[in-house]
Design a protein around this motif. Structure first.
Motif, mmCIF file in Angstrom:
data_model
loop_
_atom_site.group_PDB
_atom_site.id
_atom_site.type_symbol
_atom_site.label_atom_id
_atom_site.label_comp_id
_atom_site.label_asym_id
_atom_site.label_seq_id
_atom_site.Cartn_x
_atom_site.Cartn_y
_atom_site.Cartn_z
ATOM 1 N N GLY A 1 0.827 -1.187 0.000
ATOM 2 C CA GLY A 1 0.000 0.000 0.000
ATOM 3 C C GLY A 1 0.866 1.243 0.000
ATOM 4 N N SER A 2 0.464 2.228 -0.772
ATOM 5 C CA SER A 2 1.162 3.515 -0.818
ATOM 6 C C SER A 2 0.159 4.647 -0.613
ATOM 7 N N MET A 3 -0.842 4.400 0.189
ATOM 8 C CA MET A 3 -1.928 5.326 0.524
ATOM 9 C C MET A 3 -2.855 5.581 -0.661
ATOM 10 N N VAL A 4 -2.433 6.420 -1.617
ATOM 11 C CA VAL A 4 -3.299 6.757 -2.741
ATOM 12 C C VAL A 4 -3.010 5.925 -3.988
ATOM 13 N N TYR A 5 -1.934 5.174 -3.971
ATOM 14 C CA TYR A 5 -1.572 4.267 -5.051
ATOM 15 C C TYR A 5 -1.226 2.921 -4.442
ATOM 16 N N GLY A 6 -1.351 1.879 -5.250
ATOM 17 C CA GLY A 6 -0.816 0.592 -4.859
ATOM 18 C C GLY A 6 0.542 0.444 -5.515
ATOM 19 N N THR A 7 1.352 -0.432 -4.986
ATOM 20 C CA THR A 7 2.662 -0.703 -5.557
ATOM 21 C C THR A 7 2.816 -2.210 -5.689
ATOM 22 N N ILE A 8 3.359 -2.638 -6.817
ATOM 23 C CA ILE A 8 3.670 -4.059 -7.033
ATOM 24 C C ILE A 8 5.154 -4.148 -7.288
ATOM 25 N N LEU A 9 5.805 -5.086 -6.601
ATOM 26 C CA LEU A 9 7.217 -5.300 -6.871
ATOM 27 C C LEU A 9 7.601 -6.743 -6.629
ATOM 28 N N ALA A 10 8.785 -7.068 -7.082
ATOM 29 C CA ALA A 10 9.322 -8.414 -6.898
ATOM 30 C C ALA A 10 9.719 -8.576 -5.437
ATOM 31 N N PRO A 11 9.629 -9.796 -4.899
ATOM 32 C CA PRO A 11 9.984 -10.014 -3.495
ATOM 33 C C PRO A 11 11.389 -9.547 -3.133
ATOM 34 N N ASP A 12 12.360 -9.714 -4.034
ATOM 35 C CA ASP A 12 13.723 -9.276 -3.701
ATOM 36 C C ASP A 12 13.804 -7.757 -3.567
ATOM 37 N N ALA A 13 13.046 -7.019 -4.357
ATOM 38 C CA ALA A 13 13.034 -5.555 -4.238
ATOM 39 C C ALA A 13 12.359 -5.132 -2.934
#
Length: 161
Positions: free
Chosen positions: A120-132
């Motif tokens: 969660g980024s409050m007003v946006y969602g964020t998707i990333l790789a587990p290593d990041a």
């Protein structure tokens, strides 16, 4: 006169490790979905800094569009930057299980293979790789500084009539 139910606010919070299937499908966290979402609700997957993919709602994308709309076609630097980003944006709709297919290009950009993490980024969602995600699990002091600044500026603002 019938009262309408207040519109529920979409707030992107939490951490959700997920699996990515062989078709690159992953499910948007349930808490990020609203009862008012339909199969036609668009989400925009936008490449971001540090190999992040940002999940942007239709409302936020509309606000971004309105700011960009007044740009001059002759401004080469701005148009080049807009093209660089917009050509990589993926528009997705959720299936009945809340899933969407991540494009091969965005998956490669973020280094996502069989697992991903929604943050969660409050007003946006964020998707990333587990290593990041592993690289930054502890909030930075600058994150707390920003939150403090936002809260203090809201308190300092005069109340609206």
């Amino acid at each position: 006169m019938a009262e309408t139910a207040p519109r529920k606010m979409r707030l992107f919070t939490g951490t959700y490790p997920v699996s990515v299937d062989s078709q690159r499908r992953l499910a948007l966290p349930r808490s990020w979905r609203l009862p008012s979402d339909t199969p036609d609700t668009n989400f925009y997957l936008v490449p971001g800094r540090a190999r992040r993919i940002q999940v942007v709602t239709e409302e936020k994308m509309q606000a971004i569009f309105e700011r960009l709309e007044s740009s001059s076609l002759a401004n080469d630097d701005k148009i080049a930057a807009y093209t660089d980003i917009a050509s990589k944006i993926q528009i997705v709709n959720l299936d009945s299980h809340g899933r969407f297919v991540l494009s091969a290009d965005l998956a490669e950009f973020a280094g996502i293979r069989d697992k991903a993490v929604f943050l969660g980024s409050m007003v946006y969602g964020t998707i990333l790789a587990p290593d990041a995600w592993q690289e930054r699990q502890t909030p930075l002091d600058s994150s707390f500084d920003l939150l403090q600044k936002i809260e203090e500026s809201a308190k300092a603002a005069p109340p609206s009539p």
